[in-house]
Write a protein that holds these residues in place. Structure first.
Motif, PDB file in Angstrom:
ATOM      1  N   LYS A  71       0.921  -1.158  -0.041  1.00  0.00           N
ATOM      2  CA  LYS A  71      -0.060   0.057   0.178  1.00  0.00           C
ATOM      3  C   LYS A  71       0.856   1.295   0.045  1.00  0.00           C
ATOM      4  CE  LYS A  71      -4.317  -1.974   1.849  1.00  0.00           C
ATOM      5  NZ  LYS A  71      -5.253  -1.808   2.916  1.00  0.00           N
ATOM      6  N   GLU A  72       0.470   2.195  -0.630  1.00  0.00           N
ATOM      7  CA  GLU A  72       1.145   3.415  -0.800  1.00  0.00           C
ATOM      8  C   GLU A  72       0.314   4.723  -0.519  1.00  0.00           C
ATOM      9  OE1 GLU A  72       2.933   2.094  -4.958  1.00  0.00           O
ATOM     10  OE2 GLU A  72       3.782   4.194  -4.300  1.00  0.00           O
ATOM     11  N   LYS A  73       1.310   5.629  -0.010  1.00  0.00           N
ATOM     12  CA  LYS A  73       0.628   7.080   0.497  1.00  0.00           C
ATOM     13  C   LYS A  73       1.541   8.104   0.287  1.00  0.00           C
ATOM     14  CE  LYS A  73      -2.183   9.325   4.231  1.00  0.00           C
ATOM     15  NZ  LYS A  73      -2.654   9.231   5.291  1.00  0.00           N
ATOM     16  N   GLU A  74       1.577   8.774  -0.568  1.00  0.00           N
ATOM     17  CA  GLU A  74       2.589   9.802  -0.964  1.00  0.00           C
ATOM     18  C   GLU A  74       4.169   9.423  -0.938  1.00  0.00           C
ATOM     19  OE1 GLU A  74      -0.170  13.650   1.348  1.00  0.00           O
ATOM     20  OE2 GLU A  74       1.897  13.134   1.994  1.00  0.00           O
ATOM     21  N   ARG A  75       4.899   9.565   0.132  1.00  0.00           N
ATOM     22  CA  ARG A  75       6.107   9.103   0.119  1.00  0.00           C
ATOM     23  C   ARG A  75       6.492   7.684   0.601  1.00  0.00           C
ATOM     24  NH1 ARG A  75       6.072  14.351   0.581  1.00  0.00           N
ATOM     25  NH2 ARG A  75       6.202  14.445   2.785  1.00  0.00           N
ATOM     26  N   LEU A  76       5.302   7.052   1.215  1.00  0.00           N
ATOM     27  CA  LEU A  76       5.394   6.067   1.923  1.00  0.00           C
ATOM     28  C   LEU A  76       4.891   4.749   1.257  1.00  0.00           C
ATOM     29  CD1 LEU A  76       4.110   7.444   5.304  1.00  0.00           C
ATOM     30  CD2 LEU A  76       6.388   7.194   4.776  1.00  0.00           C
ATOM     31  N   LYS A  77       5.784   3.660   1.490  1.00  0.00           N
ATOM     32  CA  LYS A  77       5.033   2.478   0.767  1.00  0.00           C
ATOM     33  C   LYS A  77       5.060   1.398   1.726  1.00  0.00           C
ATOM     34  CE  LYS A  77       5.898  -0.737  -3.216  1.00  0.00           C
ATOM     35  NZ  LYS A  77       6.624  -0.698  -4.394  1.00  0.00           N
ATOM     36  N   ALA A  78       4.078   0.575   2.165  1.00  0.00           N
ATOM     37  CA  ALA A  78       4.319  -0.368   3.010  1.00  0.00           C
ATOM     38  C   ALA A  78       4.264  -1.773   2.289  1.00  0.00           C
ATOM     39  CB  ALA A  78       3.108  -0.379   3.983  1.00  0.00           C
TER      40      ALA A  78
END
Lengths: 111, 112
Positions: A57-64
């Motif tokens: 999952k991604e959100k802006e500069r973050l990816k888990a």
């Protein structure tokens, strides 16, 4: 007993320097893995939930991302406003629905 | 108001005082939680109220007493606390038990 270990305990990055935070877990069966962000003096803020190995999952500069034993929170080209403590929590399937939290990773991004 | 609201944000009390922390959620959620956060330690669940059922961490001392009069309000009554009880107390809610948690800003408690 369910266990959640986050590493590193603290991380300092220069602005734009990408890196990853780790959350390794031991549970009898995984129902869900959660990532939260916590700013100083405030309550944690929900970021992501991952349910099965291979999920991303991604959100802006973050990816888990999630495997059967660990989750990574990748931070791409971080900015100073990404500085916070990142918390991981694991919820086991069966038994108690209460998630177990790790101690967190304190991230500081220098301009 | 939106989200989860906690009052007071800061509280200083003596060991013989009786005080209460208040939490209100405006999200229509079905579960509410109290967590304790101490430095260098993982978040520690204290109590959960879900669909009129209460789950508690058996290691929480009896000087902490929760109350949940309805699905939107949660209290934590404090009595005869110890200095080691000084911490950030966080209230949270979730749509379903064990789901994504939405936290309040916390109540910073100092016991003298």
């Amino acid at each position: 007993e369910d266990q959640v270990t986050q590493s590193p305990e603290a991380l300092r990055l220069q602005e734009g320097e990408s890196s990853s935070l780790n959350c390794s877990y031991t549970v009898s069966g995984l129902r869900g893995l959660f990532w939260y962000r916590q700013d100083p003096g405030k309550g944690p803020e929900f970021l992501f939930t991952l349910y099965s190995a291979g999920e991303e999952k991604e959100k802006e500069r973050l990816k888990a991302t999630l495997t059967k034993k660990e989750s990574f929170l990748h931070i791409t080209a971080p900015k100073p406003e990404d500085s916070a403590t990142y918390l991981c929590a694991v919820q086991a399937s069966g038994g108690s629905y209460i998630p177990t939290f790790g101690r967190g990773t304190s991230l500081i991004v220098h301009p | 108001e939106t989200g989860v609201t906690q009052t007071p944000r800061h509280l200083v009390m003596g060991m013989t005082n009786k005080k209460s922390l208040k939490c209100e959620q405006h999200l229509g959620h079905n579960a509410m939680y109290w967590y304790k956060q101490s430095a260098k330690k993982p978040l520690e669940l204290m109590f959960v109220y879900s669909l009129e059922e209460r789950v508690e961490n058996n290691s929480v001392p009896s000087r902490f007493s929760p109350e949940c009069p309805n699905s939107s309000h949660l209290f934590l009554h404090l009595h005869t606390l110890q200095p080691e009880d000084s911490a950030l107390y966080l209230c949270a809610s979730s749509q379903d038990p064990g789901g994504e948690l939405f936290f309040g800003e916390g109540s910073r408690l100092t016991v003298l």
